[in-house]
Design a protein around this motif. Sequence first.
Motif, PDB file in Angstrom:
ATOM      1  N   ILE A 835       0.933  -1.123  -0.101  1.00  0.00           N
ATOM      2  CA  ILE A 835      -0.074  -0.053  -0.053  1.00  0.00           C
ATOM      3  C   ILE A 835       0.797   1.087   0.009  1.00  0.00           C
ATOM      4  O   ILE A 835       0.438   2.358   0.295  1.00  0.00           O
ATOM      5  CB  ILE A 835      -1.098  -0.103   1.391  1.00  0.00           C
ATOM      6  N   SER A 836       2.105   1.177  -0.651  1.00  0.00           N
ATOM      7  CA  SER A 836       3.161   2.262  -0.540  1.00  0.00           C
ATOM      8  C   SER A 836       2.520   3.276  -1.375  1.00  0.00           C
ATOM      9  O   SER A 836       2.917   4.382  -0.966  1.00  0.00           O
ATOM     10  CB  SER A 836       4.543   1.683  -0.991  1.00  0.00           C
ATOM     11  N   GLU A 837       1.575   3.296  -2.407  1.00  0.00           N
ATOM     12  CA  GLU A 837       1.291   4.201  -3.403  1.00  0.00           C
ATOM     13  C   GLU A 837      -0.040   4.889  -2.649  1.00  0.00           C
ATOM     14  O   GLU A 837      -0.293   6.130  -3.127  1.00  0.00           O
ATOM     15  CB  GLU A 837       0.734   3.679  -4.713  1.00  0.00           C
ATOM     16  N   LEU A 838      -0.393   4.494  -1.514  1.00  0.00           N
ATOM     17  CA  LEU A 838      -1.662   5.366  -0.833  1.00  0.00           C
ATOM     18  C   LEU A 838      -1.098   6.355  -0.095  1.00  0.00           C
ATOM     19  O   LEU A 838       0.027   6.473   0.619  1.00  0.00           O
ATOM     20  CB  LEU A 838      -2.509   4.216  -0.024  1.00  0.00           C
ATOM     21  N   GLU A 839      -1.864   7.235   0.052  1.00  0.00           N
ATOM     22  CA  GLU A 839      -1.591   8.639   0.953  1.00  0.00           C
ATOM     23  C   GLU A 839      -1.959   7.956   2.383  1.00  0.00           C
ATOM     24  O   GLU A 839      -2.695   7.082   2.746  1.00  0.00           O
ATOM     25  CB  GLU A 839      -3.074   9.429   0.635  1.00  0.00           C
ATOM     26  N   ASN A 840      -1.108   8.508   3.471  1.00  0.00           N
ATOM     27  CA  ASN A 840      -0.969   8.218   4.937  1.00  0.00           C
ATOM     28  C   ASN A 840      -2.718   8.537   5.173  1.00  0.00           C
ATOM     29  O   ASN A 840      -3.167   9.370   4.883  1.00  0.00           O
ATOM     30  CB  ASN A 840       0.145   9.214   5.410  1.00  0.00           C
ATOM     31  N   GLY A 841      -3.051   7.590   6.251  1.00  0.00           N
ATOM     32  CA  GLY A 841      -4.176   7.659   6.694  1.00  0.00           C
ATOM     33  C   GLY A 841      -4.810   6.451   7.273  1.00  0.00           C
ATOM     34  O   GLY A 841      -3.911   5.419   7.310  1.00  0.00           O
ATOM     35  N   THR A 842      -5.875   6.259   7.661  1.00  0.00           N
ATOM     36  CA  THR A 842      -6.475   5.169   7.899  1.00  0.00           C
ATOM     37  C   THR A 842      -7.483   4.357   6.757  1.00  0.00           C
ATOM     38  O   THR A 842      -8.125   4.997   6.156  1.00  0.00           O
ATOM     39  CB  THR A 842      -7.645   5.723   9.276  1.00  0.00           C
ATOM     40  N   TYR A 843      -7.417   3.069   6.738  1.00  0.00           N
ATOM     41  CA  TYR A 843      -8.046   2.221   5.663  1.00  0.00           C
ATOM     42  C   TYR A 843      -8.743   1.018   6.497  1.00  0.00           C
ATOM     43  O   TYR A 843      -8.388   0.817   7.642  1.00  0.00           O
ATOM     44  CB  TYR A 843      -7.046   1.875   4.816  1.00  0.00           C
ATOM     45  N   TYR A 844      -9.456   0.512   5.651  1.00  0.00           N
ATOM     46  CA  TYR A 844     -10.115  -0.895   6.000  1.00  0.00           C
ATOM     47  C   TYR A 844      -9.426  -1.765   5.019  1.00  0.00           C
ATOM     48  O   TYR A 844      -9.678  -1.936   3.869  1.00  0.00           O
ATOM     49  CB  TYR A 844     -11.339  -1.006   6.110  1.00  0.00           C
ATOM     50  N   LEU A 845      -9.025  -3.137   5.494  1.00  0.00           N
ATOM     51  CA  LEU A 845      -8.735  -4.257   4.706  1.00  0.00           C
ATOM     52  C   LEU A 845      -9.687  -5.327   4.684  1.00  0.00           C
ATOM     53  O   LEU A 845     -10.084  -5.816   5.860  1.00  0.00           O
ATOM     54  CB  LEU A 845      -7.426  -4.770   5.355  1.00  0.00           C
ATOM     55  N   ILE A 846     -10.319  -5.635   3.683  1.00  0.00           N
ATOM     56  CA  ILE A 846     -11.606  -6.529   3.538  1.00  0.00           C
ATOM     57  C   ILE A 846     -10.706  -7.738   2.924  1.00  0.00           C
ATOM     58  O   ILE A 846     -10.334  -7.637   1.733  1.00  0.00           O
ATOM     59  CB  ILE A 846     -12.687  -6.026   2.590  1.00  0.00           C
ATOM     60  N   ILE A 847     -10.830  -8.856   3.818  1.00  0.00           N
ATOM     61  CA  ILE A 847     -10.011 -10.175   3.340  1.00  0.00           C
ATOM     62  C   ILE A 847     -11.328 -11.305   3.279  1.00  0.00           C
ATOM     63  O   ILE A 847     -11.954 -11.630   4.174  1.00  0.00           O
ATOM     64  CB  ILE A 847      -9.177 -10.478   4.656  1.00  0.00           C
ATOM     65  N   HIS A 848     -11.225 -11.756   1.939  1.00  0.00           N
ATOM     66  CA  HIS A 848     -12.321 -12.869   1.847  1.00  0.00           C
ATOM     67  C   HIS A 848     -11.721 -14.159   1.881  1.00  0.00           C
ATOM     68  O   HIS A 848     -10.814 -14.423   1.283  1.00  0.00           O
ATOM     69  CB  HIS A 848     -12.891 -12.477   0.328  1.00  0.00           C
ATOM     70  N   THR A 849     -12.496 -14.823   2.371  1.00  0.00           N
ATOM     71  CA  THR A 849     -12.285 -16.464   2.007  1.00  0.00           C
ATOM     72  C   THR A 849     -13.457 -17.121   1.375  1.00  0.00           C
ATOM     73  O   THR A 849     -14.364 -16.323   0.904  1.00  0.00           O
ATOM     74  CB  THR A 849     -12.385 -17.091   3.623  1.00  0.00           C
ATOM     75  N   ASP A 850     -13.628 -18.347   0.969  1.00  0.00           N
ATOM     76  CA  ASP A 850     -14.869 -18.624   0.438  1.00  0.00           C
ATOM     77  C   ASP A 850     -16.211 -18.723   1.179  1.00  0.00           C
ATOM     78  O   ASP A 850     -17.164 -18.650   0.319  1.00  0.00           O
ATOM     79  CB  ASP A 850     -14.562 -20.440   0.196  1.00  0.00           C
ATOM     80  N   VAL A 851     -16.234 -18.601   2.336  1.00  0.00           N
ATOM     81  CA  VAL A 851     -17.223 -18.654   3.192  1.00  0.00           C
ATOM     82  C   VAL A 851     -17.624 -17.203   3.929  1.00  0.00           C
ATOM     83  O   VAL A 851     -18.586 -17.107   4.578  1.00  0.00           O
ATOM     84  CB  VAL A 851     -17.386 -19.815   4.099  1.00  0.00           C
ATOM     85  N   GLN A 852     -16.710 -16.491   4.295  1.00  0.00           N
ATOM     86  CA  GLN A 852     -16.910 -15.373   5.032  1.00  0.00           C
ATOM     87  C   GLN A 852     -15.803 -14.273   4.663  1.00  0.00           C
ATOM     88  O   GLN A 852     -14.962 -14.492   3.688  1.00  0.00           O
ATOM     89  CB  GLN A 852     -16.565 -15.561   6.414  1.00  0.00           C
ATOM     90  N   TYR A 853     -16.013 -13.082   5.153  1.00  0.00           N
ATOM     91  CA  TYR A 853     -14.861 -12.140   5.027  1.00  0.00           C
ATOM     92  C   TYR A 853     -14.283 -11.610   6.318  1.00  0.00           C
ATOM     93  O   TYR A 853     -15.097 -11.488   7.327  1.00  0.00           O
ATOM     94  CB  TYR A 853     -15.227 -10.963   4.020  1.00  0.00           C
ATOM     95  N   PHE A 854     -13.359 -10.940   6.529  1.00  0.00           N
ATOM     96  CA  PHE A 854     -12.897 -10.169   7.625  1.00  0.00           C
ATOM     97  C   PHE A 854     -12.439  -8.827   7.418  1.00  0.00           C
ATOM     98  O   PHE A 854     -12.034  -8.545   6.230  1.00  0.00           O
ATOM     99  CB  PHE A 854     -11.536 -10.943   8.111  1.00  0.00           C
ATOM    100  N   GLN A 855     -12.789  -7.934   8.315  1.00  0.00           N
ATOM    101  CA  GLN A 855     -12.677  -6.420   8.080  1.00  0.00           C
ATOM    102  C   GLN A 855     -11.615  -6.136   8.950  1.00  0.00           C
ATOM    103  O   GLN A 855     -11.725  -6.200  10.398  1.00  0.00           O
ATOM    104  CB  GLN A 855     -13.919  -5.735   8.105  1.00  0.00           C
ATOM    105  N   VAL A 856     -10.374  -5.490   8.782  1.00  0.00           N
ATOM    106  CA  VAL A 856      -9.254  -5.232   9.568  1.00  0.00           C
ATOM    107  C   VAL A 856      -9.250  -3.726   9.455  1.00  0.00           C
ATOM    108  O   VAL A 856      -8.703  -2.995   8.358  1.00  0.00           O
ATOM    109  CB  VAL A 856      -8.124  -5.982   9.356  1.00  0.00           C
ATOM    110  N   LYS A 857      -9.018  -2.767  10.271  1.00  0.00           N
ATOM    111  CA  LYS A 857      -8.551  -1.661  10.282  1.00  0.00           C
ATOM    112  C   LYS A 857      -7.042  -1.614  10.240  1.00  0.00           C
ATOM    113  O   LYS A 857      -6.438  -1.834  11.210  1.00  0.00           O
ATOM    114  CB  LYS A 857      -9.092  -0.797  11.486  1.00  0.00           C
TER     115      LYS A 857
END
Length: 861
Positions: A835-857
């Motif tokens: 994520i080096s090309e992104l501006e500094n700040g807060t984001y959410y990482l949406i991680i998908h599996t076959d059956v669910q997803y996880f959201q990480v700040k």
Amino acid sequence: MFIGKLLQQAVKINKILFIAGLILINSLSGFAQTDNFRFRKLLAEQPGIPAAFAVANSGNLDALLADKQISVKQVTREWIYIQAKPSWIKEAMDSKRIKSFYLEFSMPKALNDSTLVKHFVKPVHQGLGGLQTPFKGKDVIVAFVDQGLDYNHPDFKDANGNTRVLYYWDHTLPVAANTPQPYGYGQLWTAADIQGGTCGSMEESSAHGTSVAGAGVSNGLANGQETGMAPEAKIIIIETNFNLPNWTMTVADACDFVFKKADELGLPAVVNLSVGTYLGSHDATDPAAVLMDNLLDEKNGRIIVCAAGNSGSWGKYHVHGEVNADTSFVWVQPNPGSQLGPNTVYLDLWTDLSDAGWSYSWAANLSSGSFEERAELIYRAANTGVGSTIKDTLWNGSNRIATLEIYPEIVGPNLHLEFYFTNVDSTAYLYAFKTKGLGNYDAWSGSAAIALNDMLSTGLPSAGVYPNIQYYNMPDTLQTIVSSWNCSPKVVTVGNIRNRWSHIDNNGNTYLPNPPNYTAVGQLTPASSKGPTRTGHIKPDVVACGDISLSAGPFWLLNDPGFNSAISNDGLHVRNGGTSMASPVVAGIAALYLEKCSEGNYQSFLDAVHSTAFTDMFTGTVPNNAYGYGKIHALNLMLQSNFTNTLTADSPFCPGDSAISTASIPGYSIQWMNGDTTWNSALTASGDVYFAAYDQNGCVSYSDTLTVVAYSAPPAPVIYVSGTLLSTDPYPNLQWYENGVAIPGATGTSYTITLPSSSFFTVSRTSTDGCEVFSQPYNPSLGIDELTNQIHVYPNPTRDKLTIDASVPLTDIQVVDVQGRMVKSVADSKHEISISELENGTYYLIIHTDVQYFQVKIVKN
């Protein structure tokens, strides 16, 4: 500053006196100046001693340049600067070859400030000249391997009377309970021992160690004068024992000890070595030098500084021999007063094994007249008898001239040969070391100055008297530096320039070397040893003030009136000189450097020394093997590691805003006022914001300080889901967003979405201060699952890459901003995302599996 004002006043007064003097000169010839009481005294006491003068530039430059009795050093529009005897000045004034000259009226005081000024250390101590803050060696260890220390001297105590000495390892004491391990010799005393009066070591028979330490780290508390280069450094003392076998390795042990103690304390360290040996390989391949090199390579924050030696005026006791098919030779003279026995001869020879394709012999020649050769040994291959002792005898018929012992050995990559004439039956001979074959060698005879031997460099016969003289290997004064560590490219080697012309001693008399030292202030002293190393490396690296320096002295000497002529008129400091005093000047400056650049190392310091050293009329073109790269310049050295940085922060700010740092170099690290080490720091409350930036060498640069004011803001809203209805608590000033775009008219407590949808929805609320805060994003095509121990994301915060440890297969990774806009997606199962090309700040990482997803700040900094 006070000294500078005095100098300015003196210049003004002298200009007035000079103008008045010109009136008298024009009417009374040169009588007024040459009859001046100061000049009369100088002329009476030192008529033939060259001194620095400036004479009026009246169009007589060519005549002065042609005069062989003087040297012209510099020229300005007003003055011609010369080195001349007072008697020459008198004669030139009488004959009207010069119209006037400048002679100071001064009352010198004993101050180490002269060194501080000459090497531009004062502005470093004051934080001036482009530096952001003062540097005085704080939280840096400076260690001295020397002859001990009188730690009772006030210059080595802090303002509360506590010792600045952390450890005192005395190599001269027998093994005892406090013998440090794994070294197994000497005794070790701690600061508590010194403070409690139970330390059993003290410099008691020399002033060398105390004065050397003073030049490096004195804080001047004794009388406000004689401040060393690093007055706030911490001190470690190693009292060396010159009588220990393999003495150089005990010095290497001392370095190892110092760096280990520094590691324990988490501090950088400098070791000063104003000790050494003149014999050896001169290529830093001996065991002691190899160990020191390894210690320096092992870790940053380590520097070793050493004295080049004081054998420059011993005469030509070194010879470099280029061996070819012709038989070349050099003559060594027996010494009736040799430390090895009357009339003995000693020669220490070193060559690379790859250059040892030659054979040698010894011969005896008459020392005068025809120089006829009267005896000669057989030729032996250079590597004959390695590891054994070879004995031979020179005979003139049936008369024994001398017996010889030869000690050949291999030391690392070198062949080492020692030649020792144990019995010399006649002093009427010169002893010729003769070679033929192919290769080269370097040999040292030690010099009669240390009760060893001289090589013949004057009084050589002509080719008509002795035809073979054409094959003579002429000795030189090069490679007279101390051997071992001194010859390492990783160790800083220091030559000696004259610090001051004179000083007032404790008898109230003006000290001037007797016989007077003709060296000008700032000029290399004749005794300062010369390079290069045997491998051709430039040495010394740099020069510093040494001769006629005043520094802290041990009280046993200060309290003895018999030494008053060597004591300053303050009664608290003694005179010392040589490269021993020049070396701690550079060691102290190295401590200033490590205070600013705690992760610097020998190479970064050497690079800074070499690139910022200054030159003048004495140094000539640098680098050279007398002045090295020039005279050390502390301020420019420190400025070289400067870099700029900027701080941006909104004021007033809203919660979640960050202060942003940038610097003019890549790869820097940050330390914020609150301890945060990310590139941007979250603003949480009103107050001052600032940071320190560090480059790859740990060199510090301080930002400006901004005062910020915090706006108040409500907690972030929460989205509740009921089928297609999204709702939140009834807050004022609401706004719903889809994929980061405000939905027109959607400002109520609820919003109905149309399914199916893969959009990200967020809702924000705005405070009366204007701070907008967002909910976490909601995507109706995904469930909302809490982060479990199945997923681990690191490092977080990060500047570049995120690594995702997952115990289940991943199908997709998305990055969305706080407004719900997707800014990046990786549609595969990679467990790493940049994520080096992104501006500094807060984001959410949406991680998908076959059956669910996880959201990480996550935080990008």
